[in-house]
Scaffold this motif. Structure first.
Motif, short mmCIF file in Angstrom:
data_model
loop_
_atom_site.label_atom_id
_atom_site.label_comp_id
_atom_site.label_asym_id
_atom_site.label_seq_id
_atom_site.Cartn_x
_atom_site.Cartn_y
_atom_site.Cartn_z
N ARG A 86 123.42 14.47 139.49
CA ARG A 86 124.75 13.85 139.55
C ARG A 86 124.72 12.34 139.76
NH1 ARG A 86 124.89 18.59 139.20
NH2 ARG A 86 126.57 20.02 139.74
N ASP A 175 131.05 1.86 144.03
CA ASP A 175 132.04 2.78 143.45
C ASP A 175 133.29 2.85 144.32
OD1 ASP A 175 130.42 4.10 141.22
OD2 ASP A 175 129.11 4.38 142.96
N THR A 183 135.36 -1.03 141.01
CA THR A 183 134.07 -0.40 140.72
C THR A 183 133.20 -1.38 139.94
OG1 THR A 183 134.96 1.82 140.79
CG2 THR A 183 133.01 1.53 139.43
N ARG A 210 131.99 7.93 145.73
CA ARG A 210 131.51 8.02 144.35
C ARG A 210 132.04 9.23 143.57
NH1 ARG A 210 127.92 6.31 140.69
NH2 ARG A 210 127.10 7.96 139.40
N ASP A 211 132.08 10.40 144.22
CA ASP A 211 132.52 11.61 143.49
C ASP A 211 134.03 11.68 143.31
OD1 ASP A 211 129.98 12.77 143.13
OD2 ASP A 211 129.97 13.47 145.20
N ARG A 213 136.49 10.38 141.62
CA ARG A 213 136.97 9.62 140.46
C ARG A 213 138.15 10.36 139.84
NH1 ARG A 213 136.00 5.80 136.60
NH2 ARG A 213 134.06 4.94 137.42
N GLU A 217 135.11 7.64 133.29
CA GLU A 217 133.81 8.33 133.38
C GLU A 217 132.96 7.73 134.50
OE1 GLU A 217 132.67 10.89 131.43
OE2 GLU A 217 134.73 10.93 130.68
N SER A 218 132.19 8.59 135.13
CA SER A 218 131.28 8.17 136.19
C SER A 218 130.21 7.20 135.64
CB SER A 218 130.64 9.43 136.75
OG SER A 218 129.72 9.10 137.72
N THR A 221 124.31 5.11 138.94
CA THR A 221 124.17 4.41 140.22
C THR A 221 123.30 3.15 140.03
OG1 THR A 221 122.23 5.77 140.67
CG2 THR A 221 124.32 6.51 141.60
#
Ligand SMILES: Cc1ncc(COP(=O)(O)O)c(C=O)c1O
Length: 403
Positions: A86, A175, A183, A210-211, A213, A217-218, A221
């Motif tokens: 992830r 993030d 971000t 971070r998770d 969102r 899109e992510s 890192t």
């Protein structure tokens, strides 16, 4: 006894940076944009209750024994897997992960690892106030680099590094920044690693949001781009599960982990095994990703309400960041407005709204025309109402000047 006996790092006459951050409000009906805490109704309470029971059943009395400084192997294996799949941290293994008492302790331990009094470090301006509280205790010399819509200004960073080649440490929330709401772009993530290699410093990448969102899109890192083991990656269960777990985890090179373990041992020996085992059971029997999906679905509605309210209510001359995730947006007002005075003299007593003023988010507390607004702790109707009141107040201030 007087203050004389305290170490200089304590600065007894200087209040904690967290003092006054969440003012006790005299009005129960106040709309509070102040929260830094996750929404309680979204905690996985029942699943965690089962997880604690399962942890105790699995290990019996041994659950309550001393265990290891680094944290239970099974949980670290799960986290290594999560980091690889992830967070795109291909180098993550059970050995280069350690558990900490929340992300906060990790920040403290990393500062302790790197900073002698007077040592030079870079923080974003603004930055996470709890990190400044931790860094303050090691008496660094701060260099601030401004935050832009796509993360810290890397040109300004390079100028600072040229002028101060002694800089050894940089802290960033890449993030969904707290408090900035922005971000960091992929280009800047890469550039940051290049600069760290070129100017020889370490980076602490702090990613508790971070998770979370809600749109888009992510991004990979910063640690993903790390070529010389210069990035310490930090995550926490506080925002995606519950803060009371006090469980953070970091990924770093074996050499760094080895030293951090010495510091963790000296500070508090280990994280509570009951908590770590319960979280391990939770992860074994539930999908953390499904839980995060449910959080994001709910928080997204609130984020959309905030983004729309900013567009609708903020007068010209006031700017606000547009968060794609996390908890906060950051509002900048013209210089002549002091947001601390505005909060205590007008916003709260007259309009029954509260926000966190900018001062304490800056290393040298010299920035007084910003405010942090939380949107995840309020329902859309409250956001609409509160932002309408704030918009009217700011419009009034700006009109008075132009009259
Ligand atoms: C950017 C950031 N880092 C770290 C923390 C600390 O969180 P915890 O110690 O609960 O993991 C917070 C909490 O608000 C935060 O916003």
């Amino acid at each position: 006894m007087d203050n004389r006996l305290f170490a200089t790092r304590v600065q007894p006459d200087v209040p904690s940076r967290l003092d006054g951050l969440f003012p006790q409000l005299a009005f129960d009906d106040a709309i509070k944009f102040t929260a830094g805490a996750p929404a309680e109704n979204l905690f996985p309470t029942e699943a965690m209750k089962q997880a604690y029971l399962a942890a105790m059943a699995k290990e019996g009395p041994h659950t309550f024994q001393y265990h290891t400084v680094q944290g239970p192997t099974e949980l670290r294996e799960r986290l290594a897997e999560r980091a690889r799949t992830r967070m795109q941290i291909e180098s993550a293994t059970v050995d280069n992960i350690m558990l900490t008492a929340g992300g906060q302790q990790a920040i403290d331990l990393v500062a302790k690892l790197l900073l002698n009094p007077g040592d030079a470090m870079v923080v974003e301006a603004p930055t996470y106030v709890g990190a400044l509280s931790a860094f303050d205790m090691y008496e660094p010399t701060y260099y601030e680099v401004e935050l832009e819509a796509d993360g810290l200004n890397t040109t300004q960073l390079e100028d600072t590094l040229k002028a101060h080649p002694e800089i050894k440490f940089l802290y960033t929330v890449a993030d969904f920044h707290n408090p900035g709401g922005v971000t960091m772009s992929v280009a800047k993530r890469k550039r940051l690693v290049e600069l760290a290699n070129q100017y020889d410093f370490l980076i602490l990448e702090d990613t508790p949001y971070r998770d979370l969102r809600y749109v888009g899109e992510s991004l990979p890192t910063i640690k993903h781009f790390d070529t010389e083991d210069r990035v310490i990656f930090l995550s926490s269960f506080s925002k995606v599960m519950m803060p009371t777990l006090r469980l953070g985890w970091l990924v770093a090179s074996p050499m760094i982990i080895k030293q951090l373990l010495k510091l963790k041992e000296a500070a508090d020996l280990e994280v509570p095994n009951l908590t770590a085992s319960a979280v391990n059971e939770f992860l074994a029997n539930n999908s953390l990703d499904d839980h995060i999906k449910a959080l994001n679905k709910e928080y997204r509605v609130r984020q959309q309400a905030m983004v729309a309210a900013i567009k609708r209510e903020m007068p010209a001359g006031v700017t606000a960041t547009e968060p794609e995730g996390g908890f906060f947006t950051w509002v900048t007002v013209p210089d002549f407005i002091n947001t601390t005075d505005l909060l205590y003299n007008e916003a709260t007593p007259n309009l029954h709204i509260a926000y966190v003023p900018s001062k304490n988010f800056y290393a040298y507390k010299n920035h007084t025309n910003g405010m942090r607004l939380n949107f995840t702790g309020l329902m859309p109707a409250e956001i609409d109402d509160g932002m309408h009141r704030l918009g009217q107040l700011l419009t009034e201030k700006l009109t008075k000047v132009t009259d």
